[in-house]
Design a protein around this motif. Structure first.
Motif, PDB file in Angstrom:
ATOM      1  N   GLU A 148       0.548  -1.171   0.090  1.00 56.53           N
ATOM      2  CA  GLU A 148      -0.320  -0.186  -0.140  1.00 56.53           C
ATOM      3  C   GLU A 148       1.135   1.306  -0.004  1.00 56.53           C
ATOM      4  O   GLU A 148       0.148   1.952  -0.190  1.00 56.53           O
ATOM      5  N   ALA A 149       1.958   0.977   0.378  1.00 58.42           N
ATOM      6  CA  ALA A 149       3.158   2.406   0.621  1.00 58.42           C
ATOM      7  C   ALA A 149       3.678   2.874  -1.409  1.00 58.42           C
ATOM      8  O   ALA A 149       4.407   4.735  -1.272  1.00 58.42           O
ATOM      9  N   GLU A 150       2.797   1.963  -2.211  1.00 57.64           N
ATOM     10  CA  GLU A 150       3.525   2.182  -3.934  1.00 57.64           C
ATOM     11  C   GLU A 150       2.418   4.232  -3.990  1.00 57.64           C
ATOM     12  O   GLU A 150       1.877   4.486  -3.623  1.00 57.64           O
ATOM     13  N   GLY A 151       3.833   5.152  -4.273  1.00 51.57           N
ATOM     14  CA  GLY A 151       3.160   6.560  -4.636  1.00 51.57           C
ATOM     15  C   GLY A 151       2.904   7.473  -3.708  1.00 51.57           C
ATOM     16  O   GLY A 151       2.729   8.253  -3.253  1.00 51.57           O
ATOM     17  N   VAL A 152       2.891   6.163  -2.174  1.00 46.46           N
ATOM     18  CA  VAL A 152       2.948   7.766  -0.753  1.00 46.46           C
ATOM     19  C   VAL A 152       4.201   7.906  -0.412  1.00 46.46           C
ATOM     20  O   VAL A 152       5.447   7.981  -0.829  1.00 46.46           O
ATOM     21  N   GLU A 153       4.358   9.020   0.507  1.00 48.75           N
ATOM     22  CA  GLU A 153       5.063   9.926   0.598  1.00 48.75           C
ATOM     23  C   GLU A 153       5.424   9.504   2.366  1.00 48.75           C
ATOM     24  O   GLU A 153       3.881  10.114   3.276  1.00 48.75           O
ATOM     25  N   LEU A 154       6.471   8.859   3.391  1.00 49.70           N
ATOM     26  CA  LEU A 154       5.943   8.111   4.501  1.00 49.70           C
ATOM     27  C   LEU A 154       7.194   9.536   4.879  1.00 49.70           C
ATOM     28  O   LEU A 154       8.358   9.917   4.652  1.00 49.70           O
ATOM     29  N   ARG A 155       7.475   9.541   6.473  1.00 49.69           N
ATOM     30  CA  ARG A 155       7.800  10.025   6.909  1.00 49.69           C
ATOM     31  C   ARG A 155       7.901   9.534   8.449  1.00 49.69           C
ATOM     32  O   ARG A 155       7.601   8.723   9.094  1.00 49.69           O
ATOM     33  N   THR A 156       8.994   9.425   8.663  1.00 45.12           N
ATOM     34  CA  THR A 156       9.446   7.782   9.538  1.00 45.12           C
ATOM     35  C   THR A 156      10.798   9.145  10.442  1.00 45.12           C
ATOM     36  O   THR A 156      11.057  10.105  10.387  1.00 45.12           O
ATOM     37  N   ILE A 157      10.772   7.943  12.124  1.00 45.66           N
ATOM     38  CA  ILE A 157      11.060   8.901  12.969  1.00 45.66           C
ATOM     39  C   ILE A 157      12.713   9.246  12.876  1.00 45.66           C
ATOM     40  O   ILE A 157      13.549   9.957  12.815  1.00 45.66           O
ATOM     41  N   GLU A 158      13.503   8.244  11.441  1.00 42.88           N
ATOM     42  CA  GLU A 158      14.825   8.701  10.825  1.00 42.88           C
ATOM     43  C   GLU A 158      14.799  10.490  10.592  1.00 42.88           C
ATOM     44  O   GLU A 158      16.089  10.574   9.949  1.00 42.88           O
ATOM     45  N   GLY A 159      13.455  10.421   9.253  1.00 45.52           N
ATOM     46  CA  GLY A 159      13.944  11.754   9.090  1.00 45.52           C
ATOM     47  C   GLY A 159      13.583  12.894   9.879  1.00 45.52           C
ATOM     48  O   GLY A 159      13.364  14.289   9.353  1.00 45.52           O
ATOM     49  N   VAL A 160      13.208  12.693  11.144  1.00 46.64           N
ATOM     50  CA  VAL A 160      13.165  14.045  11.915  1.00 46.64           C
ATOM     51  C   VAL A 160      13.657  15.050  12.184  1.00 46.64           C
ATOM     52  O   VAL A 160      13.982  16.530  11.949  1.00 46.64           O
ATOM     53  N   ALA A 161      15.494  14.064  12.790  1.00 47.06           N
ATOM     54  CA  ALA A 161      16.433  15.274  12.613  1.00 47.06           C
ATOM     55  C   ALA A 161      16.923  16.189  11.158  1.00 47.06           C
ATOM     56  O   ALA A 161      16.375  15.541  10.454  1.00 47.06           O
ATOM     57  N   ARG A 162      17.217  17.203  12.159  1.00 44.64           N
ATOM     58  CA  ARG A 162      17.542  18.314  10.837  1.00 44.64           C
ATOM     59  C   ARG A 162      19.198  17.667  10.888  1.00 44.64           C
ATOM     60  O   ARG A 162      20.499  18.194  11.715  1.00 44.64           O
ATOM     61  N   GLY A 163      19.740  16.553   9.715  1.00 41.65           N
ATOM     62  CA  GLY A 163      21.270  16.651  10.273  1.00 41.65           C
ATOM     63  C   GLY A 163      21.829  15.933  11.210  1.00 41.65           C
ATOM     64  O   GLY A 163      20.717  14.779  12.057  1.00 41.65           O
ATOM     65  N   SER A 164      22.338  16.668  12.532  1.00 39.01           N
ATOM     66  CA  SER A 164      22.544  15.683  13.377  1.00 39.01           C
ATOM     67  C   SER A 164      22.354  17.206  14.253  1.00 39.01           C
ATOM     68  O   SER A 164      22.383  16.858  15.150  1.00 39.01           O
ATOM     69  N   GLU A 165      21.572  17.590  14.200  1.00 38.45           N
ATOM     70  CA  GLU A 165      20.550  18.916  15.464  1.00 38.45           C
ATOM     71  C   GLU A 165      19.198  18.025  15.298  1.00 38.45           C
ATOM     72  O   GLU A 165      18.453  17.585  14.449  1.00 38.45           O
ATOM     73  N   LEU A 166      19.244  17.527  16.147  1.00 38.81           N
ATOM     74  CA  LEU A 166      17.565  16.707  16.674  1.00 38.81           C
ATOM     75  C   LEU A 166      16.453  18.259  16.785  1.00 38.81           C
ATOM     76  O   LEU A 166      17.033  19.817  16.457  1.00 38.81           O
ATOM     77  N   ASP A 167      15.556  18.149  16.091  1.00 39.48           N
ATOM     78  CA  ASP A 167      14.153  19.303  15.809  1.00 39.48           C
ATOM     79  C   ASP A 167      13.425  19.100  17.006  1.00 39.48           C
ATOM     80  O   ASP A 167      14.128  18.968  18.590  1.00 39.48           O
ATOM     81  N   GLU A 168      12.634  20.272  17.231  1.00 41.56           N
ATOM     82  CA  GLU A 168      12.359  20.720  18.945  1.00 41.56           C
ATOM     83  C   GLU A 168      11.921  19.289  19.655  1.00 41.56           C
ATOM     84  O   GLU A 168      11.710  19.593  20.624  1.00 41.56           O
ATOM     85  N   VAL A 169      10.593  18.489  18.987  1.00 37.91           N
ATOM     86  CA  VAL A 169      10.287  17.619  19.468  1.00 37.91           C
ATOM     87  C   VAL A 169      11.259  16.826  20.292  1.00 37.91           C
ATOM     88  O   VAL A 169      11.364  16.419  21.343  1.00 37.91           O
TER      89      VAL A 169
END
Lengths: 162, 298
Positions: A69-90
């Motif tokens: 069911e992931a065909e053609g969708v946009e996924l975001r996982t925990i691996e994509g939250v930080a900006r490089g080596s900088e953690l995001d606010e959450v």
């Protein structure tokens, strides 16, 4: 065995292709095929929210989504939250507020918080608790998690005002 | 998980052909929040899952002068965020905001909730109260069934093997109509209704007299129940607590609950009265254009 198929999707902004049996869940694909083990399996039946990822911006329990069911969708996982080596606010707020103990539920909570703050940047405590009701934590008693979400929301609001 | 094949047809015709297999071998997949779990735990053992989310008719969400058309695969989050549904079919929003948690609402559909036919389903009483009709398609053609006649028992409904619930159709509400669904659970969220009640009420131009009403009870019988006599008792009466109390014994009369871990028979019968009055108060407030004192989960 049902024929495997190639699924093309986008994960954290990158185009990804994987080979998938119809019976494999998105959670299994992420962890066992793509080796993105940040997403955790808790209950495996949609009750605990540990495996929460964002699918086209909406939070879903990836144990109840088929890989196909992931065909053609946009996924975001925990691996994509930080900006490089900088953690995001959450992430930073969870870390500073000790909003975790064993940590298994944390990636799910963070993804669910990202979904909340994206549509409601200044949630009340009640709204936070309602929105996070699909995520279970057996360590913290939730108070520190709620406070971390409030802290992250305040920091983001502050950043916007600058 | 059991081995199965997966197909994602893009037309209703293809889907009907794919589903025309002996009972249970092919299963339609909408949000999968029940289906995938049931396949994993062995309760269902299909050979093929037919993903119905790529079929235009199943994704329809259109409100207009002729009413609301809701495709059976539209997820709860999309329904709850739809402006016309919020304004005119509010009971559906109430239901969609409390089915599972937010993650489940991103996937689960009202059509799927109806097809699972759980006696405590949170959306079915709303669909019944709003006068919904189920459009069903199969190899033998298309037919329509009133929402109150769709479920036939716990986990059972009128769908014959190979038939598919395509959409739910709702009449456009008359002016001064308000609707509401609320349930009782011992916590604020993520639980199965001990009792759930969906109501729709229409007031006259003075906003004082009830001219039409529908009441549907959930979790107090093998299927959701249309409480016709209770609704009838409201017609022509002033929209006051005194009137609502007159409907209470008539609603309790048609409730046939069981004792289980969520509540006893007596407790459920008691709750029918409490929830009926509260849901009528909220629906009437909405019919008057007021904002009722209600928060999802409370």
């Amino acid at each position: 065995m049902a024929k495997k198929r190639i699924v093309s999707t986008t994960i954290n902004g990158d185009a990804v292709e994987f080979l998938c049996e119809p019976r494999q869940t998105l959670l299994e694909i992420l962890r066992d095929v793509l080796e993105m083990t940040g997403t955790k399996e808790g209950c495996g039946n949609g009750n605990c929210g540990s495996c929460t990822v964002l699918m086209n911006g909406k939070p879903v329990t990836s144990c109840l989504v088929l890989g196909v069911e992931a065909e053609g969708v946009e996924l975001r996982t925990i691996e994509g939250v930080a900006r490089g080596s900088e953690l995001d606010e959450v992430q930073q707020a969870f870390l500073e507020g000790a909003a975790l103990q064993c940590g298994i539920c944390t990636p799910g909570f963070i993804m669910q918080t990202e979904a909340l703050l994206a549509c409601n940047p200044t949630p009340t405590e009640e709204e936070i608790r309602f929105h996070l009701a699909g995520n279970l934590c057996r360590c913290t008693g939730y108070d520190k998690i709620v406070r971390a979400v409030q802290c992250a929301a305040e920091r983001r609001a502050g950043a916007c005002h600058k | 998980m059991r081995d199965f094949d997966y197909v994602a047809p893009t037309s209703l015709q293809q889907a009907v052909e794919l589903l025309a297999k002996p009972a249970g071998q092919a299963r339609p997949l909408a949000g999968g929040t029940d289906l995938i779990d049931h396949v994993r735990n062995g309760r269902l053992s299909p050979d093929v899952l037919v993903d119905i989310k790529k079929i235009p008719e199943l994704n329809l969400l259109e409100a207009g002068p002729n009413g609301l058309r809701l495709g059976a695969a539209v997820n709860c989050a999309t329904i709850a965020a739809h402006q016309a549904v919020q304004a005119q079919y509010t009971a559906l929003v109430d239901s969609c905001q409390i089915i599972g948690g937010v993650q489940i609402q991103s996937r689960a559909s009202v059509g799927g909730n109806m097809c699972n036919s759980g006696p405590a389903a949170d959306s079915t009483p709303s669909v019944i109260a709003l006068g919904g009709r189920c459009v069903i398609t199969g190899a033998q053609g298309t037919r329509e069934v009133a929402a109150e006649d769709f479920c036939t028992g716990p986990g059972k409904n009128v769908l014959k093997p190979g038939e598919l619930l395509v959409e739910l159709r709702f009449p456009a509400p008359a002016p001064h109509t308000g609707s509401h669904y609320r349930r009782f659970i011992p916590r604020n969220e993520m639980d199965i209704a001990v009792v759930g009640i969906g109501v729709s009420v229409t007031l006259d131009d003075t906003l004082k007299i009830i001219t039409a009403a529908r009441i549907a009870l959930g979790a107090v019988g093998p299927t959701p129940i249309l409480a016709t006599a209770a609704a009838q008792a409201l017609i022509g009466q002033p929209a006051t607590d005194e009137t609502y109390q007159k409907a209470v014994p008539l609603a309790r009369e048609v409730a046939t609950p069981i004792n289980d871990m969520r509540g006893t028979k007596d407790y459920r019968i008691h709750l029918v009265g409490v929830l009926l009055v509260r849901s009528l108060q909220a629906a009437v407030a909405r019919a008057k254009g007021e904002c009722p004192n209600y928060k999802p989960g409370h």
